[in-house]
Design an enzyme around this catalytic site. Structure first.
Site, PDB file in Angstrom:
ATOM      1  CB  SER A   1      -9.579 -25.586 -29.162  1.00  0.00           C
ATOM      2  OG  SER A   1     -10.189 -25.005 -28.023  1.00  0.00           O
TER       3      SER A   1
ATOM      4  CG  ASP B   1      -9.343 -21.887 -26.499  1.00  0.00           C
ATOM      5  OD1 ASP B   1     -10.233 -22.042 -27.357  1.00  0.00           O
ATOM      6  OD2 ASP B   1      -8.961 -22.811 -25.747  1.00  0.00           O
ATOM      7  CD  GLU B   2     -12.950 -22.961 -23.750  1.00  0.00           C
ATOM      8  OE1 GLU B   2     -14.123 -22.553 -23.584  1.00  0.00           O
ATOM      9  OE2 GLU B   2     -12.693 -24.086 -24.219  1.00  0.00           O
TER      10      GLU B   2
ATOM     11  CG  HIS C   1     -33.180 -34.322 -28.516  1.00  0.00           C
ATOM     12  ND1 HIS C   1     -33.087 -34.232 -29.883  1.00  0.00           N
ATOM     13  CD2 HIS C   1     -33.928 -35.432 -28.261  1.00  0.00           C
ATOM     14  CE1 HIS C   1     -33.725 -35.252 -30.439  1.00  0.00           C
ATOM     15  NE2 HIS C   1     -34.249 -35.987 -29.475  1.00  0.00           N
TER      16      HIS C   1
END
Length: 209
Positions: free
Chosen positions: A16, A88-89, A186
């Site tokens: 963003s 965005d997103e 991980h």
């Protein structure tokens, strides 16, 4: 020729922030930009794109039934010509909406910059990301790091105790309290390296901060 760009990354890579900086660069030169953000993202004020470093900008909040090509045409009639459309997103886009973004570039000759996650907490592609990876003209990876210092490529969902969550719905809106970016190693181990108050990382090997 206008292009469709997909900037993808794991959580907390500054997507963003880069979007808002790109929009600012256009506007600083007297050009108009159109910002879209999914209405499903309820972390911040409705119709607002916010970055973790405190930047924010108003945007058009869209639903998964909205036609982004038609919306862009209609909104452009109310303003001067847009020089860039930014999303965005973008992982929350539907297949149809990604196709509509290609129409904005191909039919309206407006570059489109889409920013989003590549994969969900299960390591599987979001629908929007799947078709952006397939149809975008340019793919750009934004990088962030795991708690071990390696490049983070996975998004681990965690519970209130910082333990990895491996089952559930694909979409669960949340920030640092729900997700952490890790390297693949991980991620497979389920080791989040959860951040505690004061931005100190807990070392699971030595049981110290």
């Amino acid at each position: 020729m206008a292009k469709l760009y997909f900037y993808y990354a794991a959580m907390n890579a500054g997507k963003s922030t880069v979007l808002l900086q790109s929009s600012y660069n256009y506007r600083e030169r007297g050009m108009q930009t159109l910002l879209f953000t999914p209405a499903i993202d309820t972390r911040y004020q409705y119709g607002t794109i916010c970055s973790r470093i405190g930047l924010s900008e108003q945007a058009y909040a869209f639903n998964n039934t909205d036609n982004l090509y038609v919306l862009t045409q209609e909104l452009q009639l109310q303003a001067t010509k847009y020089s860039c459309v930014l999303i965005d997103e973008a992982q929350f886009l539907t297949r149809e909406q990604v196709y509509q973004l290609t129409e904005i570039t191909d039919q309206m000759s407006i570059p489109v910059l889409a920013y989003g996650l590549r994969t969900d907490f299960r390591g599987e592609l979001f629908p929007g990301s799947q078709f952006l990876l397939a149809w975008a003209d340019e793919l750009i990876e934004l990088k962030t790091i795991c708690h071990c210092g390696r490049k983070a490529t996975m998004n681990m969902r965690i519970d209130e105790n910082g333990q990895a969550v491996v089952e559930g719905e694909q979409v669960l809106i949340g920030g640092n309290e729900s997700y952490v970016a890790t390297c693949r190693l991980h991620y497979k181990r389920g080791e989040a390296g959860k951040t505690f108050p004061g931005n100190k990382l807990f070392n699971k090997d030595t049981n110290t901060f």
